[in-house]
Design a protein around this motif. Structure first.
Motif, PDB file in Angstrom:
ATOM      1  N   UNK A   1      20.073  25.127  30.325  1.00  0.00           N
ATOM      2  CA  UNK A   1      19.736  23.657  29.681  1.00  0.00           C
ATOM      3  C   UNK A   1      19.070  23.906  28.444  1.00  0.00           C
ATOM      4  N   UNK A   2      18.775  25.224  28.023  1.00  0.00           N
ATOM      5  CA  UNK A   2      17.629  25.334  26.887  1.00  0.00           C
ATOM      6  C   UNK A   2      18.059  24.757  25.590  1.00  0.00           C
ATOM      7  N   UNK A   3      19.401  24.397  25.312  1.00  0.00           N
ATOM      8  CA  UNK A   3      19.979  24.092  23.995  1.00  0.00           C
ATOM      9  C   UNK A   3      19.820  24.770  22.902  1.00  0.00           C
TER      10      UNK A   3
ATOM     11  N   UNK B   1      24.179  14.820  28.174  1.00  0.00           N
ATOM     12  CA  UNK B   1      22.965  14.584  28.871  1.00  0.00           C
ATOM     13  C   UNK B   1      23.164  14.309  30.421  1.00  0.00           C
ATOM     14  N   UNK B   2      22.561  14.876  31.366  1.00  0.00           N
ATOM     15  CA  UNK B   2      22.648  14.737  32.781  1.00  0.00           C
ATOM     16  C   UNK B   2      21.787  13.361  33.148  1.00  0.00           C
ATOM     17  N   UNK B   3      22.083  12.715  34.116  1.00  0.00           N
ATOM     18  CA  UNK B   3      21.440  11.418  34.878  1.00  0.00           C
ATOM     19  C   UNK B   3      20.004  12.139  35.220  1.00  0.00           C
ATOM     20  N   UNK B   4      19.159  11.284  35.479  1.00  0.00           N
ATOM     21  CA  UNK B   4      17.818  11.790  36.024  1.00  0.00           C
ATOM     22  C   UNK B   4      18.240  12.566  37.193  1.00  0.00           C
ATOM     23  N   UNK B   5      19.015  11.996  38.242  1.00  0.00           N
ATOM     24  CA  UNK B   5      19.418  12.445  39.429  1.00  0.00           C
ATOM     25  C   UNK B   5      20.049  14.149  39.280  1.00  0.00           C
ATOM     26  N   UNK B   6      20.405  14.234  38.129  1.00  0.00           N
ATOM     27  CA  UNK B   6      21.249  15.437  38.085  1.00  0.00           C
ATOM     28  C   UNK B   6      20.142  16.752  37.748  1.00  0.00           C
ATOM     29  N   UNK B   7      18.905  16.253  37.716  1.00  0.00           N
ATOM     30  CA  UNK B   7      17.600  17.208  37.468  1.00  0.00           C
ATOM     31  C   UNK B   7      17.852  17.993  36.173  1.00  0.00           C
ATOM     32  N   UNK B   8      18.682  18.699  35.987  1.00  0.00           N
ATOM     33  CA  UNK B   8      18.754  19.450  34.837  1.00  0.00           C
ATOM     34  C   UNK B   8      19.127  18.443  33.490  1.00  0.00           C
ATOM     35  N   UNK B   9      18.812  18.962  32.328  1.00  0.00           N
ATOM     36  CA  UNK B   9      18.943  18.157  31.191  1.00  0.00           C
ATOM     37  C   UNK B   9      20.228  18.256  30.515  1.00  0.00           C
TER      38      UNK B   9
END
Lengths: 152, 660
Positions: free
Chosen positions: A23-25, A50-58
């Motif tokens: 997830x470093x982009x 973008x992941x949701x907050x629950x997805x933990x990663x970005x």
């Protein structure tokens, strides 16, 4: 090249292994830097989901797969999309593009894998960096690879 | 100038005003990041401004490398007058990883300056060239995860948020600003500064702004080179660590971040909870969270149970908005010492049970139950009973309930130890002499951005940590890097332990400042870096000029490491001037001496185990002299400040009677 979609040989594409992505982009940011020499979200040929907050990663990147039936290629009314001889990439000629966005509408993926440069008013897409894709090179964890079909 | 957005925001919460200012006043003079923040703090606060005054400013600053693919360059610096500082709230920085810095740049800003105090709870939303103050009534009281979920629901997942939890709202002096699950501005207590301003969160969604790069092909080339260098030293993380039963993957998240993330970061999804009333919790852990995870446990727990409860505890602290460093190192060490000295037997009814004596005083060696720690953190956050005292942090709590001497054996300037050879990290003489000198001058813990010296130069040494490099080779590297092998001399020749140690201390002061200005990761960018061995050749210092090459490529202004070192010196002197204006003197610097009179952790080494106060004071003299500071007061001289282009700073200090 308006007309009925036909199969066009895929010579190479970017393969993404989500399990290896940290997830470093870096891929997202190096893409416009290599093509336009400036960095902007809307200039990247790579799309960040973008992941949701629950997805933990970005989130994770999404790439053009250089479709075997490139609907973008057939949707272009001004023949601005061409198939690169060397890489087989479906590319956009910025001189010819009239900014009608028909290719973006035709892309079967969500989000579409073609960006729109609002400042120049043209569509932009992955051209495999002419056979030396910088996103693959910068990826620190081998999440990306450039797959090439062997010449028959 | 390329690489910068050219503007920063000043948001006055009292006036409810938002204005844009040109960044030109501060960059490239102060580079960016912490340097830019120091310039703003100097201009907008005075020596009398205190941490919870509306006049205190909180600066969120990005740097010239932010938003570019330069590896591990996406950090954000947060700085202001810090509630955790002691006895005075020394201005300090506390950076965070993650993607908020990048989002601010793509929204068009180099920095966001927050001042004043909102009448009612607010949060700030920034997107594509504009900012708004929003009502945070519904968010006040929520934990840091719930706030972020709520704001993401409103503005989309592409929004990044830095928020405070109830601890910040209640002005806990060791409260954090949290972003995502794992990114935090931890030290400084800046969560409490936001709380004092009635500011719950800062959210940014980026936008269509573009970062101009002067020399794109050079930046690509340098970024790829540095990425390959990581490959040389790093061990790449691999995926799917299913060790703990819960769904877990090795994942990372900091923008362009390739170092910690590859080496330490792990994501855990849906870990069952048993203490906090939540069903499950998910989160990512990096080094400090991972450390806390190992600490609070009790005997007889299975590995699985231990993992789950520690994970829940670590995430609970993130949710409340509490600082892991304090919980992991500060409080347990203090409790253990208080117990040993007979100052304290119990904490909130829980007996202090020291399992392992005379070694590290970490929570892992306290027999206090995990349930106690949940209760302790909850009470601190809500300032319930004695929690109200502990919320003030160890040094201030000790003033109220006893244990001042014990606190001084762990804390300096308000912060628990870090790479000093005593409380936490086992480094050898003379490495901790340099750590002592760096800590003496700082406004917070000593090695937050100078891991390059104590950690990276120590770990490979054969005689110390069983690494591959003989100590004699380290001396050769020191000569290459600092110009003198005395920088690390003393292990075999104890009489040289204090010789020339001001040279590496100042070198790392500046190299670390440079990183905090860019803003680049301390662990990845090398201030006296990981050592490399040529095939068949000797060891040599790593790529410490990397930041200079990246900076030159981005900005188009060719700056060598030496040039940027001078810029960093300017920033460092400004930091010192701010501390002097706050009341800093040599006396405060010397307060580290009693700490180092405790023996180090190397009883078998044939070296001195405690500091020699007289020799150290002479070393301090040399440090001040080399810096061009007055050695009686520790204050920068006019001559030095003017040499660095800080005449205005010298004039103001003179007016205040604080110029030697």
């Amino acid at each position: 090249m308006s007309g009925q979609p036909q199969k066009i040989e895929r010579k190479g594409w970017i393969k993404f292994r989500p399990d290896y992505c940290i997830g470093c982009q870096a891929c997202l940011l190096i893409c416009p830097l290599n093509h336009e020499g400036v960095i902007g979200y809307d200039l990247s040929r790579i799309f960040w989901i973008s992941g949701g907050f629950e997805e933990v990663n970005k989130g994770k990147p999404a790439f053009c797969v250089q479709c075997a039936n490139p609907k973008c290629y057939y949707a272009c009314p001004v023949d601005a999309i061409y198939i690169d001889n060397k890489t087989g990439a479906r590319c956009i000629d910025p001189e010819k593009c009239n900014g009608c966005k028909k290719c973006i509408e035709a892309c079967p993926f969500k989000p579409p894998r073609i960006s729109f440069d609002s400042k120049r008013g043209i569509a932009i897409k992955c051209d495999l960096c002419g056979g030396d894709p910088k996103c693959v090179e910068i990826c620190p964890n081998e999440a990306l690879s450039y797959v090439r079909k062997k010449e028959k | 100038m390329k690489g910068y957005m050219g503007k920063y925001l000043v948001i006055d919460l009292s006036e409810e005003s938002i204005i844009e200012q040109s960044s030109e006043k501060y960059v490239p003079r102060f580079i960016g990041g912490y340097g830019m923040a120091l310039g703003i703090i100097w201009d907008l606060t005075s020596g009398k401004t205190l941490e919870f005054d509306p006049e205190n400013v909180l600066v969120f600053a990005t740097g010239p490398l932010g938003g570019t693919p330069a590896p591990s360059s996406g950090r954000l610096e947060i700085a202001g007058i810090a509630p955790q500082g002691y006895p005075l709230p020394w201005v300090c920085d506390s950076g965070m990883g993650g993607d908020l810095g990048q989002k601010l740049k793509f929204a068009g800003y180099d920095a966001v300056v927050i001042r004043g105090k909102a009448e009612k709870p607010r949060y700030i939303f920034i997107e594509d060239g504009h900012a708004e103050l929003k009502d945070a009534k519904e968010l006040w009281g929520l934990d840091t995860f719930a706030v972020q979920k709520s704001i993401k629901k409103k503005y989309g997942n592409e929004t990044t948020i830095a928020a405070i939890g109830p601890a910040g709202e209640h002005l806990v002096r060791w409260s954090i600003i949290n972003s995502n699950t794992e990114n935090a501005s931890g030290q400084g207590g800046f969560g409490a500064v936001m709380g004092s301003k009635n500011l719950k969160a800062v959210a940014a969604r980026g936008g269509s702004k573009r970062i101009s790069v002067a020399n794109p092909s050079r930046l690509i080339e340098e970024s790829l080179k540095i990425k390959r260098e990581y490959g040389k030293v790093g061990t790449l993380g691999k995926v799917n660590d299913k060790k703990f039963g819960c769904k877990s993957t090795v994942k990372a998240g900091s923008i362009s971040c390739m170092f910690c993330r590859l080496n330490f970061a792990r994501c855990f999804k849906d870990v069952p909870c048993c203490q906090t009333g939540q069903k499950t919790v998910s989160g990512m852990e990096t080094c400090v969270a991972d450390a806390i995870k190992c600490k609070f446990t009790r005997e007889g727990m299975s590995e699985h149970e231990r993992f789950e409860i520690q994970f829940e505890l670590a995430q609970y602290m993130n949710q409340l908005g509490l600082n892991h460093w304090e919980a992991n190192i500060g409080f347990p060490g203090w409790f253990a010492r208080c117990k040993e000295d007979g100052v304290m037997d119990e904490v909130m009814g829980e007996p202090i049970d020291v399992l392992q004596k005379g070694d590290m005083w970490l929570g892992s060696h306290l027999g206090m139950s995990p349930e106690f720690w949940f209760d302790f953190f909850r009470k601190v956050t809500n300032r319930e009973g004695l929690g109200n005292v502990f919320a003030e942090g160890v040094p201030r709590a000790a003033e109220k309930i006893g244990g001042v001497k014990e606190a001084e054996m762990i804390y300096k300037h308000g912060y628990a130890s870090h790479w000093d050879g005593r409380e936490l990290h086992f480094i050898y003489y003379p490495m901790w002499i340099v750590s002592a000198l760096i800590w003496a001058i700082r406004g917070r813990d000593p090695m937050n951005s100078t891991h390059g010296f104590c950690q990276n130069l120590s770990m490979p040494v054969k005689e110390w940590f069983g690494g591959q490099m003989p100590y004699n080779e380290l001396k050769r590297v020191a000569k290459e890097l600092y110009g003198t092998e005395n920088a690390v001399a003393g292990f075999r020749t104890p009489e040289l332990g204090y010789k020339d140690k001001e040279i590496p201390a100042i070198w790392h002061d500046h190299a670390s400042m440079l990183k905090n200005c860019m803003v680049a990761c301390d662990q990845a960018y090398f201030d006296g870096p990981l050592l490399w061995k040529e095939e068949g050749g000797g060891y040599h210092a790593g790529d410490y000029t990397a930041l200079a090459r990246l900076y030159s490529a981005v900005t188009g202004v060719e700056r060598s490491f030496k040039d940027l070192y001078k810029d960093a010196e300017r920033c460092f002197n400004l930091m010192r001037a701010i501390h002097v204006r706050q009341g800093r003197t040599r006396k405060h610097d010397e307060s580290v001496i009693p700490y180092y009179e405790q023996p180090d952790f190397q009883p078998k080494a044939n070296t001195p185990h405690t500091i020699d106060p007289n020799k150290f004071r002479s070393l301090m003299d040399k440090y001040y002299e080399r810096r061009g500071w007055d050695k009686c007061t520790g204050w920068p001289t006019r001559e030095k400040l003017e040499e660095l282009g800080l005449k205005d700073v010298a004039d103001e200090l003179e007016e205040l009677g604080k110029l030697p």
